[in-house]
Design a protein around this motif. Sequence first.
Motif, PDB file in Angstrom:
ATOM      1  N   ASP A  51       0.836  -1.207   0.000  1.00 17.69           N
ATOM      2  CA  ASP A  51       0.000   0.000   0.000  1.00 17.69           C
ATOM      3  C   ASP A  51       0.870   1.256   0.000  1.00 17.69           C
ATOM      4  O   ASP A  51       0.586   2.225  -0.716  1.00 17.69           O
ATOM      5  N   ALA A  52       1.924   1.255   0.831  1.00 24.60           N
ATOM      6  CA  ALA A  52       2.829   2.410   0.876  1.00 24.60           C
ATOM      7  C   ALA A  52       3.529   2.591  -0.468  1.00 24.60           C
ATOM      8  O   ALA A  52       3.685   3.717  -0.960  1.00 24.60           O
ATOM      9  N   LYS A  96       2.290   6.527  -7.224  1.00 26.88           N
ATOM     10  CA  LYS A  96       1.397   7.588  -7.699  1.00 26.88           C
ATOM     11  C   LYS A  96       2.068   8.953  -7.578  1.00 26.88           C
ATOM     12  O   LYS A  96       1.942   9.806  -8.467  1.00 26.88           O
ATOM     13  N   ILE A  97       2.796   9.152  -6.480  1.00 21.87           N
ATOM     14  CA  ILE A  97       3.492  10.433  -6.279  1.00 21.87           C
ATOM     15  C   ILE A  97       4.576  10.612  -7.327  1.00 21.87           C
ATOM     16  O   ILE A  97       4.711  11.676  -7.948  1.00 21.87           O
ATOM     17  N   VAL A  98       5.374   9.562  -7.556  1.00 26.24           N
ATOM     18  CA  VAL A  98       6.444   9.639  -8.558  1.00 26.24           C
ATOM     19  C   VAL A  98       5.850   9.878  -9.942  1.00 26.24           C
ATOM     20  O   VAL A  98       6.349  10.704 -10.717  1.00 26.24           O
ATOM     21  N   GLY A  99       4.763   9.169 -10.265  1.00 26.51           N
ATOM     22  CA  GLY A  99       4.130   9.338 -11.560  1.00 26.51           C
ATOM     23  C   GLY A  99       3.596  10.746 -11.771  1.00 26.51           C
ATOM     24  O   GLY A  99       3.630  11.275 -12.886  1.00 26.51           O
ATOM     25  N   LEU A 152       1.523  10.033   1.635  1.00 24.13           N
ATOM     26  CA  LEU A 152       2.102   9.019   2.518  1.00 24.13           C
ATOM     27  C   LEU A 152       1.902   9.467   3.959  1.00 24.13           C
ATOM     28  O   LEU A 152       2.293  10.576   4.332  1.00 24.13           O
ATOM     29  N   THR A 153       1.266   8.628   4.748  1.00 22.99           N
ATOM     30  CA  THR A 153       1.058   8.954   6.160  1.00 22.99           C
ATOM     31  C   THR A 153       2.376   8.825   6.914  1.00 22.99           C
ATOM     32  O   THR A 153       3.367   8.298   6.397  1.00 22.99           O
ATOM     33  N   LEU A 213       8.481   2.831   5.052  1.00 25.77           N
ATOM     34  CA  LEU A 213       9.377   2.874   3.901  1.00 25.77           C
ATOM     35  C   LEU A 213      10.835   2.995   4.330  1.00 25.77           C
ATOM     36  O   LEU A 213      11.731   2.385   3.720  1.00 25.77           O
ATOM     37  N   GLU A 214      11.086   3.784   5.370  1.00 25.12           N
ATOM     38  CA  GLU A 214      12.456   3.914   5.864  1.00 25.12           C
ATOM     39  C   GLU A 214      12.973   2.577   6.398  1.00 25.12           C
ATOM     40  O   GLU A 214      14.127   2.195   6.139  1.00 25.12           O
ATOM     41  N   LYS A 215      12.128   1.844   7.125  1.00 27.86           N
ATOM     42  CA  LYS A 215      12.531   0.531   7.630  1.00 27.86           C
ATOM     43  C   LYS A 215      12.705  -0.465   6.481  1.00 27.86           C
ATOM     44  O   LYS A 215      13.627  -1.285   6.490  1.00 27.86           O
TER      45      LYS A 215
END
Length: 419
Positions: A277-278, A284-287, A353-354, A361-363
């Motif tokens: 999901d993340a 979507k953000i990159v696109g 992204l919440t 994502l960092e982990k």
Amino acid sequence: MSAVWQYFSVKSENDSVAHCNPCHAQVSRGGTEPGKFNTSNLIAHLKQHHKTLHEDFRKTTELKKQSSGNFKQPTLPETLAKRDKFPRDSKKALTLTEKICQFIVLDDQPLSVVSNTGFKRLIEHLEPRYVMPSRHYIVDKTIPQMHKEVKECIAMHLDKASALSFTTDIWSSENCPLSLLSLTAHWIDADFTLQRAVLHAREFRGSHTANAITNAMEEMLRDWKVDKKKVHVVLRDNAANMRKGLDQLNVPSLGCFAHSLHLVVREGLLSQRAVSDALANGRKIVGHFKHSPKAYSSLEDLQIELNVTPKRLQQDVQTRWNSTKYMIDSLIHQKRPLQAYSSEENNSLPAILTANQWALLEKTSKVLAPFEELTDTVSATSATTADVIPSVHVLIQNRGGRKFLPNITPQQPDITKWF
């Protein structure tokens, strides 16, 4: 400059008198004006008063003449011959054509380079007598001859090898309906040096069935006169059709470890609902910025304003898990500019992204880091099984045992069999 000046000196270039360094005599330079100066008097002075130095001067002059060659005045026929073009079948023309073909092949240059104005001017400047061949001549004559010579050389090495290993894969183009089946040979020569050569990258038409793979591999091995008894192993991907095809060929084969690692990471981590999901929101953000120059310009302004190194967001490719890590890293690097961008009234993103997703994502990036390093190691052209086994051991031992590896099911590749 004449070698005689190592024994004389002048106060200035316009001085009509030269000073003899050994005896301090003043010797006329043969005129009163710079245009009439010469070294005849200086040489005569050396010959009359310094015979040893004159002998050294004479030897130095002879050596210079020998090293510079004989610059006699060319005859009229010789001068006219230099203006004639080389015949296409002359040794000089054939050699130059072969070198140009090597330049095209080794440097992945387009065949049209022989028609490019700048390249033709360069060759004409270097050798005015050479006539640049056409693209069709390169394709029909030079490259086939070069291919024949290289193939004969490789065939000789394959014949000398006591055992051969192979890697193979099927490549499909996203831009056109084209599939290629590759076959690369690996062997150890008499000096115990690892050698490799790409034998085939042939078009693979029709359905990629096991029978089609078997027939194609059989034909390629027959074309190179490779006895199946010399095949040590064929490294392939883990697809069922490829596995069955090589089994039918009756040669030993193993699944590619890099592909196994890709499936493990993809199915064990990236397929988890929270992570997927993340990642979906990240795509979507990159696109959004990839397809909107205006949005990217605004983001770039925010990057400069926040002292963040301007970098483009990277889109991932589903068939390569490490590209997903690169996308995650690019998002994390641009976290502050992205948050600032979404907070402005006139800007909107197709997804956000919440805080929990950013942390996830960092982990995820940290978990994927050792897998990325291992993938780079085993994907090198010089990689062997000796790189795989210790790397997997280190990965498990230094990352808390098997907790970073997914639960392996019968449908998933079992990477533990490697160690």
